[in-house]
Enzyme design. Structure first.
Site, PDB file in Angstrom:
ATOM      1  N   LYS A 122       1.013  -1.318   0.116  1.00  0.00           N
ATOM      2  CA  LYS A 122      -0.038   0.077  -0.115  1.00  0.00           C
ATOM      3  C   LYS A 122       0.862   1.478  -0.061  1.00  0.00           C
ATOM      4  O   LYS A 122       0.656   2.335  -0.650  1.00  0.00           O
ATOM      5  CB  LYS A 122      -1.024   0.123   1.301  1.00  0.00           C
ATOM      6  N   LYS A 206      -4.456 -10.299  -6.660  1.00  0.00           N
ATOM      7  CA  LYS A 206      -5.650 -10.683  -6.143  1.00  0.00           C
ATOM      8  C   LYS A 206      -6.960  -9.806  -6.511  1.00  0.00           C
ATOM      9  O   LYS A 206      -6.528  -8.733  -6.653  1.00  0.00           O
ATOM     10  CB  LYS A 206      -5.692 -10.677  -4.679  1.00  0.00           C
ATOM     11  N   LYS A 209     -11.510  -4.937  -3.943  1.00  0.00           N
ATOM     12  CA  LYS A 209     -12.550  -3.977  -3.929  1.00  0.00           C
ATOM     13  C   LYS A 209     -12.069  -2.374  -4.775  1.00  0.00           C
ATOM     14  O   LYS A 209     -12.631  -1.798  -5.395  1.00  0.00           O
ATOM     15  CB  LYS A 209     -13.031  -3.483  -2.601  1.00  0.00           C
TER      16      LYS A 209
HETATM   17  P1  ATP Z   1      -9.204  -3.027  -0.407  1.00  0.00           P
HETATM   18  O1  ATP Z   1      -9.343  -3.203  -1.845  1.00  0.00           O
HETATM   19  O2  ATP Z   1      -9.804  -1.882   0.261  1.00  0.00           O
HETATM   20  O3  ATP Z   1      -7.846  -3.233   0.160  1.00  0.00           O
HETATM   21  P2  ATP Z   1     -10.135  -5.857  -0.110  1.00  0.00           P
HETATM   22  O4  ATP Z   1     -10.926  -6.173  -1.696  1.00  0.00           O
HETATM   23  O5  ATP Z   1      -8.692  -6.169  -0.140  1.00  0.00           O
HETATM   24  O6  ATP Z   1     -10.196  -4.355   0.126  1.00  0.00           O
HETATM   25  P3  ATP Z   1     -10.693  -6.189   2.748  1.00  0.00           P
HETATM   26  O7  ATP Z   1     -11.608  -5.357   3.148  1.00  0.00           O
HETATM   27  O8  ATP Z   1      -9.116  -5.795   2.947  1.00  0.00           O
HETATM   28  O9  ATP Z   1     -10.978  -6.305   1.083  1.00  0.00           O
HETATM   29  O10 ATP Z   1     -10.997  -7.528   2.966  1.00  0.00           O
HETATM   30  C1  ATP Z   1     -12.186  -8.472   3.609  1.00  0.00           C
HETATM   31  C2  ATP Z   1     -11.960  -9.741   3.524  1.00  0.00           C
HETATM   32  O11 ATP Z   1     -12.083 -10.268   2.290  1.00  0.00           O
HETATM   33  C3  ATP Z   1     -10.818 -10.267   4.373  1.00  0.00           C
HETATM   34  O12 ATP Z   1     -10.900 -11.541   5.185  1.00  0.00           O
HETATM   35  C4  ATP Z   1      -9.714 -10.660   2.978  1.00  0.00           C
HETATM   36  O13 ATP Z   1      -9.057 -11.795   3.368  1.00  0.00           O
HETATM   37  C5  ATP Z   1     -10.839 -11.212   2.188  1.00  0.00           C
HETATM   38  N1  ATP Z   1     -10.255 -10.937   0.809  1.00  0.00           N
HETATM   39  C6  ATP Z   1     -10.116  -9.939   0.080  1.00  0.00           C
HETATM   40  N2  ATP Z   1      -9.837 -10.203  -1.231  1.00  0.00           N
HETATM   41  C7  ATP Z   1      -9.930 -11.352  -1.337  1.00  0.00           C
HETATM   42  C8  ATP Z   1      -9.726 -12.402  -2.396  1.00  0.00           C
HETATM   43  N3  ATP Z   1      -9.190 -11.787  -3.631  1.00  0.00           N
HETATM   44  N4  ATP Z   1      -9.884 -13.526  -2.322  1.00  0.00           N
HETATM   45  C9  ATP Z   1     -10.365 -14.067  -1.204  1.00  0.00           C
HETATM   46  N5  ATP Z   1     -10.340 -13.459  -0.217  1.00  0.00           N
HETATM   47  C10 ATP Z   1     -10.141 -12.053  -0.114  1.00  0.00           C
END
Ligand code: ATP
Ligand code: LTN
Length: 341
Positions: A122, A206, A209
């Site tokens: 980040k 990965k 969001k």
């Molecule tokens: P951001 O893009 O804002 O960093 P994010 O999509 O990575 O957000 P988080 O809010 O950080 O999502 O994560 C929420 C949950 O979803 C966590 O338990 C994380 O491990 C899971 N998660 C996030 N992305 C994935 C993915 N691509 N595959 C599986 N699990 C995921």
């Protein structure tokens, strides 16, 4: 005859997890995390939280954050979390999290925070805003978890390192002051059960969001037509064979998604699509996802039409959470030597 007292019911184990309100949940969030949470409500005491304090480690537009927070809360309920069975709350509504994080900051080393891969990623991505909150993100997450004496934390694979540091911090605090904090364990789905869903446009990254390219992510509120289109344009390979293997990360990712919703293993999927082209397979994956998300989308619309009910739920959730976290925070304050107020 004198009645023997009923044997004390064994205390249920505690589950805690959270998600940041940084946008509509993706299929990655759903498969890797949120979808696994409702079944746990039956056998555990569960707390689930919308991590808005964590969200501001990256600059957020205030009105958008407010909207995303309410939407994330409603999405958790739409995915099957029930405020009558679990404690559902918004992180900033319980000030114990910030207070607990401060104490834990003083039991966390600069060196260990510097090694966190999320911080490194980040701070490369948001190079113009490498703030102290981004650096101490893991101690706030440790406070979230440790304040509730959590036993298990269901998260996706990307959170493993954060769970490790939480365990280290708890162990260190207990080492100095004696048993105070429960050392939690991570609950991470098996690899083929969607622990890490990849971007549809770049299967080496990965699905996230906050991906600036919306074609790489499927949001759980995407319209059926949009979902189908995104799957149809997913990046794969030129081999036209539905199977996992080197150079086939895109197909393996789609197989993982299909497997989660159909219950079929990779061998069965390979057999089902033997001799068929990628077009058929991608359409089948898209349709399965549409079907799986339909009830979530329907419930979400109902919930968002009743804001007063949502408000009532998150207020009550915050009170329930604070009652529990307070006990731990008081213990921590006493242990470190703060004079009783
Ligand atoms: P951001 O893009 O804002 O960093 P994010 O999509 O990575 O957000 P988080 O809010 O950080 O999502 O994560 C929420 C949950 O979803 C966590 O338990 C994380 O491990 C899971 N998660 C996030 N992305 C994935 C993915 N691509 N595959 C599986 N699990 C995921
Ligand atoms: N950092 C987590 C969200 C989160 C979390 C938590 C997860 C904040 N606090 C406590 C589990 C337990 C993420 O998913 N990025």
């Amino acid at each position: 005859m004198e009645q023997t007292p009923a044997a004390p019911r064994e205390r249920r184990k505690i589950i805690f997890s959270a998600i940041q309100p940084t946008g509509v949940f993706t299929l990655g969030n759903y498969i890797g995390a949120v979808r696994n949470w409702p079944p746990l409500q039956k056998d555990y005491d569960c707390l689930y939280c919308v991590a808005d304090l964590h969200a501001i480690t990256v600059r957020q537009d205030p009105a958008t954050l407010r909207r995303n927070t309410l939407e994330a809360y409603a999405l958790l309920m739409a995915c099957g979390l029930d405020p009558e069975k679990s404690i559902l709350f918004i992180q900033s509504h319980n000030p114990d999290h910030a207070q607990g994080a401060w104490v834990l900051n003083c039991y966390t080393q600069f060196g260990e925070l510097s090694r966190m891969t999320q911080f490194k990623d980040k701070s490369a991505r948001y190079a113009d805003n490498i703030n102290a909150g981004l650096f101490t993100y893991p101690t706030l997450m440790a406070a979230d978890i440790l304040l509730y004496q959590t036993n298990f934390v269901p998260v996706g694979e990307d959170q493993r390192q954060h769970l490790e540091i939480t365990r280290d911090i708890a162990g260190r605090f207990n080492g100095v002051y004696g048993p105070t904090l429960t050392v939690p364990e991570a609950f991470i789905p098996k690899a083929e059960k969607g622990a890490r869903i990849m971007s549809l446009q770049d299967p080496t990254r990965k699905m996230s969001k906050s991906d600036p390219n919306p074609k790489g992510l499927v949001s759980i509120l995407d319209e059926p037509g949009v979902i189908l289109k995104k799957f149809r344009s997913a990046v794969t390979d030129s081999e036209a064979r539905v199977a996992a293997g080197p150079g086939k990360e895109g197909i393996a990712n789609l197989m993982g998604i299909y497997s989660v919703f159909t219950g079929k293993d990779f061998a069965a999927i390979q057999e089902e699509f033997a001799g068929k082209g990628y077009g058929d397979f991608k359409t089948a994956v898209g349709e399965t996802v549409i079907q799986a998300l339909e009830p979530v989308q329907r419930r979400y619309k109902e919930l968002m039409a009743d804001k007063a009910y949502l408000e009532d739920c998150y207020r009550r959730g915050a009170q329930q959470a604070a009652r529990l976290s307070h006990r731990t925070l008081e213990k921590m304050y006493k242990r470190v030597g703060f004079l009783h107020a």
